[in-house]
Design a protein around this motif. Sequence first.
Motif, PDB file in Angstrom:
ATOM      1  N   SER A 377       0.846  -1.212   0.000  1.00  0.00           N
ATOM      2  CA  SER A 377       0.000   0.000   0.000  1.00  0.00           C
ATOM      3  C   SER A 377       0.877   1.256   0.000  1.00  0.00           C
ATOM      4  O   SER A 377       0.531   2.263  -0.619  1.00  0.00           O
ATOM      5  N   GLN A 414     -11.439  -4.110   4.162  1.00  0.00           N
ATOM      6  CA  GLN A 414     -11.630  -3.346   5.400  1.00  0.00           C
ATOM      7  C   GLN A 414     -11.506  -4.222   6.661  1.00  0.00           C
ATOM      8  O   GLN A 414     -10.901  -3.813   7.647  1.00  0.00           O
ATOM      9  N   TRP A 430      -4.531   5.961   1.775  1.00  0.00           N
ATOM     10  CA  TRP A 430      -5.474   5.874   0.637  1.00  0.00           C
ATOM     11  C   TRP A 430      -6.355   4.628   0.685  1.00  0.00           C
ATOM     12  O   TRP A 430      -7.437   4.589   0.108  1.00  0.00           O
ATOM     13  N   GLU A 432      -7.925   3.399   3.174  1.00  0.00           N
ATOM     14  CA  GLU A 432      -9.052   3.508   4.113  1.00  0.00           C
ATOM     15  C   GLU A 432     -10.418   3.562   3.415  1.00  0.00           C
ATOM     16  O   GLU A 432     -11.418   3.130   3.959  1.00  0.00           O
ATOM     17  N   ASN A 433     -10.446   4.128   2.182  1.00  0.00           N
ATOM     18  CA  ASN A 433     -11.746   4.307   1.498  1.00  0.00           C
ATOM     19  C   ASN A 433     -12.042   3.237   0.448  1.00  0.00           C
ATOM     20  O   ASN A 433     -12.983   3.374  -0.318  1.00  0.00           O
ATOM     21  N   VAL A 434     -11.205   2.190   0.392  1.00  0.00           N
ATOM     22  CA  VAL A 434     -11.373   1.202  -0.687  1.00  0.00           C
ATOM     23  C   VAL A 434     -12.124  -0.027  -0.164  1.00  0.00           C
ATOM     24  O   VAL A 434     -11.773  -0.590   0.873  1.00  0.00           O
ATOM     25  N   ASP A 435     -13.176  -0.436  -0.895  1.00  0.00           N
ATOM     26  CA  ASP A 435     -13.891  -1.662  -0.500  1.00  0.00           C
ATOM     27  C   ASP A 435     -13.268  -2.879  -1.162  1.00  0.00           C
ATOM     28  O   ASP A 435     -13.239  -3.963  -0.606  1.00  0.00           O
ATOM     29  N   TYR A 448      -8.965  -0.415  -8.997  1.00  0.00           N
ATOM     30  CA  TYR A 448      -9.169   0.856  -8.293  1.00  0.00           C
ATOM     31  C   TYR A 448      -7.996   1.776  -8.620  1.00  0.00           C
ATOM     32  O   TYR A 448      -6.833   1.443  -8.382  1.00  0.00           O
ATOM     33  N   LYS A 453      -9.677   7.931  -7.771  1.00  0.00           N
ATOM     34  CA  LYS A 453     -10.586   7.263  -6.819  1.00  0.00           C
ATOM     35  C   LYS A 453     -11.779   6.621  -7.544  1.00  0.00           C
ATOM     36  O   LYS A 453     -12.899   6.598  -7.034  1.00  0.00           O
ATOM     37  N   THR A 454     -11.537   6.119  -8.761  1.00  0.00           N
ATOM     38  CA  THR A 454     -12.599   5.440  -9.525  1.00  0.00           C
ATOM     39  C   THR A 454     -12.049   4.095 -10.004  1.00  0.00           C
ATOM     40  O   THR A 454     -10.857   3.816  -9.864  1.00  0.00           O
TER      41      THR A 454
END
Length: 794
Positions: A377, A414, A430, A432-435, A448, A453-454
């Motif tokens: 990461s 997560q 970064w 933290e917001n990824v599923d 991703y 962020k798309t």
Amino acid sequence: MHKRIIRKVAVLGSGVMGSRIACHFAGIGVPVLLLDIAPTALTPEEQAKGLTLDKVKNRIVNSALEATLKANPSPVYTKEAVTLIKTGNFEDNLKEVAGADWIIEVVVERLDIKQTLYEKVEQFRKPGTLITSNTSGIPIHLLAQGRSEDFKKHFCGTHFFNPPRYLRLLEIIPTPDTDPEVTNFLTEYGDVYLGKTTVLCKDTPAFIANRIGVYGIMAIFHLMEKLGLDIDTVDALTGPVIGRPKSATFRTADVVGIDTLVNVAKGVAEHCPKDEARAVFEIPAWLQKMVDNKWLGDKTKQGFFKKIKNEKGESEILTLDLKTFEYGPRQKPKFATLETAKPIDDLRKRLVALVKGTDKAGEFYRHFHYGLFAYISHRLPEISDELYRIDDAMMAGFGWEIGAFESWDVLGVQTTINEMKKAGYAPAAWVENVDTFYKVENGKRLFYDIATKTYKPIPGAESFIVLRNFEQQTVWSNSACRLYHLGDDVLGLEWSTKMNSIGGEVIEGIQKSIALAEEKYKGLVIANEGPNFSVGANVGMIFMLAVEQDFDELDLAIRTFQNTVMRVRHSGIPVVIAPHGMTLGGGCEMSLHADKVCASAETYIGLVELGVGLIPGGGGSKEFALRASDDMHEDEPETITLKNRFFTIGTAKVSTSAQEAYGLGILRKGHDEVVMNQGRRISEAKRAVLDLYDAGYTTPAPRKDIKVLGKMGLGMLYTGINGMFRGNYISEHDVKIAHKLAWVMCGGDLSEPTLVSEQYLLDLEREAFLSLAGEKKTLERLQSVLKGGKPVRN
């Protein structure tokens, strides 16, 4: 802009990497000029022969190439490829680089030596010629300093992994001066012609694969100390069970060279001051001691392992005890977590089970994965802007079955982050917001993208069909097979059984797929994504029926398999098979009957039934008799063609590459295709189905014009068989099997050459198979394969 064509390559430096890169290019049919330094002193043998330095100028390059060609497995696809390599030395032959379209430098890892060589190359290199370095340790931008603008524009790093034929990674590292056309060309050429997974890298220490791979190995070294594990335990935990190569961790280090590993680790520690895991790259005292002892692995005949001859004169492998520095017998570790997970065939489900383990193995897997996930990461965007490149590099360069980000997806992004934090591991913000790092939509894989962020489609992925991505388009399935709609009205069938063997469910799958395709589709591709296409018929089932002497049931099973293979041949739609890896017995027979084969270059294909005391019974013996008949011509005695075909089956020959399968008469020249990049074989097969359909496909008519030689052929083959028996090459049981095969291929005891039908030969083949299945010695062979994977010689 002119189209760039590679007609000739010059490889500068003939060490292990240089000669193997030269062999790989020769293997794909490109002529190569392989150069190295001229010797500065004579060897004692040369002095004794009264030679002068002038006479031995190519000694270094010739010896290096000779040593490489002795390597097993072979660095070339066919023995003939070697004739495309011309050797020479830097003094006399450097001027010949003027005729090369691509110059690859693979000399010793020293900046000054490389720069001096480039200066000389620049005198002869014609403008526009590609020039690349295979360095793994020197920043690429430093290499081209002081060179002309044209040189800089056409220069970049192309880091091949060793051995280049088998490891699929090619890292491409441009400099700020590299023309984007050059980067694009190398990316595509490496993929399509060299069969590589080409990964664009930034010019950072160790690039992508070695940066992550060596981190992984060093992290395991430290973890091993922390948890008090030994070498054998770690290798048992980090091999195929987690989707990594059999060489796991320590065996890999021995193969790569422990000095190489230490150099990369020191390089990262020195040149990456901001790496948050820098401490992991520090060399443990025991590792330094091994380097000081010159215990560097395979190249010094001892490392973490050492091969010896025991009292019985047998080879034995001993393991190093890192506490005592003594070698001792290998240990087989036992962990409840491993026992629970091993029966789980699906790697993704198995990983979940391993990480949940409650014993020391489970603890190891948690620390191991959490550390790896945190590390990758933080490497974005330092070593790559896109996360999929890291996964591609690890799968192609280190032989991982699935990438690190994909493993993270499997364990739940997560959920894992929460566990990581509890255990003291800090992933980059970064994440933290990824599923999920990847997702599939309409058969396309998306990744991703951190910058936007798309989710974006993986570039170039349209050239690759990954069957698993079509799960939402499943048309039919049973417990072994899945049939997908691959788009454009083409179906794709895959099965997943143990080693992809062919049993009742797979036969049902093939029959059903053809029937559905004939109803409303254009054609069918048969392929899969396991390590091998298929090891053939389910030996366990044959053994069981034969032991119980249930010959009616066995007769039905063989008849059904023959009918299925003939259904592949005589279907109303084109059927194209895309094999890879081991394609043996029934897997080979199916390929022999397809409308076309699109085989991966690394396909090891052959009819191996004689080894287990049988003959090919799924149309293989019939098909070889048919092809022998088609090959017979005026200029050559008919018996020669038959004899060659007979001995290919009789010696259970397996091709060591798809190219070699042409020579064995398994693939048809000018008809079947070899696909260099294994990842492209399914999309090439789909294209072949559409080409056949568009050309107005018609069902091939059953053949009734196969010329068999009867007594004349039998006499000739029996003489050859008996000669081999007298020379002690084969056993009495082998003679019996070979006689049966000869009987089938000659059409039985006919008084003269006769034209027969396919069905006539299939019936002979089935009768011979059944009679051999009742033999005690055949049952012994089948049993030994089931028990230990190898047939007993009886």
